[in-house]
Design an enzyme around this catalytic site. Sequence first.
Site, PDB file in Angstrom:
ATOM      1  N   GLU A  15       4.133  19.795 -82.265  1.00  0.00           N
ATOM      2  CA  GLU A  15       4.956  18.592 -82.139  1.00  0.00           C
ATOM      3  C   GLU A  15       4.671  17.663 -83.313  1.00  0.00           C
ATOM      4  OE1 GLU A  15       4.475  16.514 -78.473  1.00  0.00           O
ATOM      5  OE2 GLU A  15       4.742  18.282 -77.220  1.00  0.00           O
TER       6      GLU A  15
ATOM      7  N   GLU B 175       0.415  20.617 -73.629  1.00  0.00           N
ATOM      8  CA  GLU B 175      -0.826  19.924 -73.968  1.00  0.00           C
ATOM      9  C   GLU B 175      -1.904  20.015 -72.890  1.00  0.00           C
ATOM     10  OE1 GLU B 175       0.666  16.041 -74.943  1.00  0.00           O
ATOM     11  OE2 GLU B 175       1.343  16.663 -76.924  1.00  0.00           O
TER      12      GLU B 175
END
Length: 898
Positions: free
Chosen positions: A564, A498
Amino acid sequence: MRRQTTIISTLALVLFGVFACNSAVYSTNSMTDDSASRTIELDSGWVCMNIEDVHLPGEELSKTSRPLSGWLPATVPGTVLTTLLNNKRIPDPFYGMNGRLIPDIYVAGRDLYTYWFVKDFRWNAPTDRGQVWLNFRGVNYGFDLFLNGRRLTSKTEYGMFMRRAYNITSSLASNGENRMAVLVHPPDPVGNPNGGQGGDGTIGRNICSQYVAGWDWIQPVADRNTGIWDKVTVEETGPVSLSNSNVVTLVPGKRRPNQAQAPVILQASSELTNPTDEPVIGTILFEVDGKTVSKEVTVPSGATIEIRFPDLNLDTPKLWWPNGYGQQALYETGFRFVGSDGSAMDEDRLSIGIREIRTVWNPRTQSREVHVNGQPIFIKGGNWIVSDAMLRLSAERYDAEVRFHRDMNLNLIRIWGGGITERPEFYDACDKYGLLVFQDLWMSGDCNGKWLDPMKKEDQWTRRNYPDDHPLFLRSVADQVRMLRHHPSLAFYCGGNEIPPPRDLLLAIQDSILPHLDSARYFFAYSNVDSMSYNFIGGNGDGPYYIQDTKLLWERRLYPFNSEVGSVGMGDYESLERFIPTAHLATPPEGRNVDSVWRYHKYSGYGRQIDAYGKPGSVRDHAEKAQLVNYDQYRALMEGHLAHMWDWYTGIIIWKTQNPWTALRGQMYDCYLDPNASLYGLQHANEPLHAMWSPVDSMLFVVNNTFEPCHDLMVQASIYNTAGRDSLVFQWFVEISPSSVQKIESLRRALATVMPREGGFLNIRLLNTSKEVLSQNLYWFPDSAGVYSGLRRMPEAMISAVAKMASNGRIEVRIDNPGGGPLAFFQRLSLVDRMTKKRLLPVSYSDNYVSTLPGGSVSVSLSYAGTFDIKNAAVSVRGWNVKERYLDIQPASTEAPR
């Protein structure tokens, strides 16, 4: 010989000298099997002692004449914590709240986990010009090395993800009795485990695992995994050693499995190191499938050079395919360096797979689309943290875990950035089972500054420049790429979880390191970067992570390649009782009043979905009903994405498929390798050919996850009431294109007309022209109030079952359900010890939580490779309306009852 060679310069590492001439390609039967080098692993006989109890310098400590008294047997590979646990100096940190009884390094200080490790080993000095190398595949975090009274490291070596090799030829004892002493230092800083993601974030200043300071799915690891955590080997070669071999495979065109293949191109390379004071002339050879390429080379004194071979063509290759699309063909290759006098100096053997992975941008979904051997692959993946939080790693455990992912019909595993660069043994298992790997590097948005976070010690601007040592980070990247790049399963590199690395690191990786060392793989700057999946929704670009209404999983459009997205995933009662003390084995209330031990193990609530099956009367009842929710959640999560593949989505990666400790969320199997129902919900949803039903509009779908068109498939839909009476409500022939999903017909009217008020079952089958069942998918329905009152009143199913040895390591179980009674619903099979009734682990089941229709039968294969005595085993079968029974395992000659 596989080991790290000296990196000449951080940003100039691509500038290796290559000295070669007179290349040739010719056919040969095979290289000789005579070994050009010998290697031993130093994995036993280590001892250790805390630095505060050692009052000798490393030079003295590493002398074999110095007696060692009172030292603790050490676990290597392993960490300080694993050594202390194995010596019963600490309680099991995975059990209950024992972790709080173990001093955390942040409070106790780094010296508490700073240890000397000592190992005596026998190795005679080589004759002639032979060279001996001491190789470390991973030490966390810093270390000083001494051998036979000499310091081998000029200064402390740092970095969790660096292989290191030391030429110890001149340091070996004349009598062959040697001793090394290694002082291992913890990371610095160790991070404050204040409850934040990665604690206060300062663990990210190091180049190591960030999860060790705690996350929302794990408690902190007290020693931060300090130790010699990976393999240590001693290796002898000739004057020139060979390392970091690689083979790039080029597969032009669009291929299909199970047919004769057009030629492919292999591009091989290797590195040669000459530590002697004279240049060495010789020939380097590369062999595969009966063909050999060779080059005559001169290796200068004190140099490491890279050799790139001429292209080699294979005319009729066997290709490597991801799981579900074809076979995982592997080739054994050999690299050898032979001196001008014909002496074999060193060799390296690699297992490779021939495949080519490319990506294209899908403008419809606005996300990356993955192609293997020219064919589009819809990515069905799972996120992986690390095999074990305390780094108790083994090839056997890796094989079992990756096999579970194969069993889920997944085709990709993403290695999350807060963990590790996974080990070669993990990649061996992925090569074997056909799991593509998406390998993150070692940073995360949490520690590395993406968000404003009051739990963090330093501001975002400071954290954005983590880690502290940028050159070490780049050296580590280059080294780990060299270690793993020959694996066919390795598909992608990713800069971090991320968040991309700081810009200087990012540019060096994508513009210098990867173009030279591994240009064949796509590099994502970070795990939810727009070049992977355009974020048109807003927010972080991934998730959600909590339990959801299954309708939402079908109708709500999420990120087009979601790195995710997940839900719940606790195990059943047998799993819980392994780590929750008896006093705390009580049904957990939903909300803030969760039991302290359940909260410690990060329990993720199920909302009201368990209560829909009836208020749990015990924790066992709660855990059993949770399996129904697990199965339904993950099946719907995957089916909802498959219903929109190539339209909304090009891929999905479940958060997450496993836990490295005893967590109570997001897992398909627990850390003891015991699967729960989530695994089998995914297994059915991900079938190569799959028939499914939408809870939004009652539409029937057929999914074809193969490269072949399918003709004359029959879709059948039947409704069963809880007493077992059935009604065929739909039957239709369909044809479906490769790699596609097709809408068939809505069952809304049929369900409204035939489904009983108290609820029941919808059974969907997909058959071929031989009437073989290719897919069977059972849905269960609540009553008009949204609760499963019909399930609660189901009569007992009077099944018969038999277990039989099919072959060594495989048991076949057949369950028969007589006609005239109810469906035998949600039956869990377990291989158990006959006396204790405890499960034997790990075991792979071809299916589980199975349902048997009235008048039908189900067969399940159990595969195991454990050390348990199968003569003392039995098979347990129990279900929602099936009383538990234990089946003796009959010899292979016994016929199953009809």
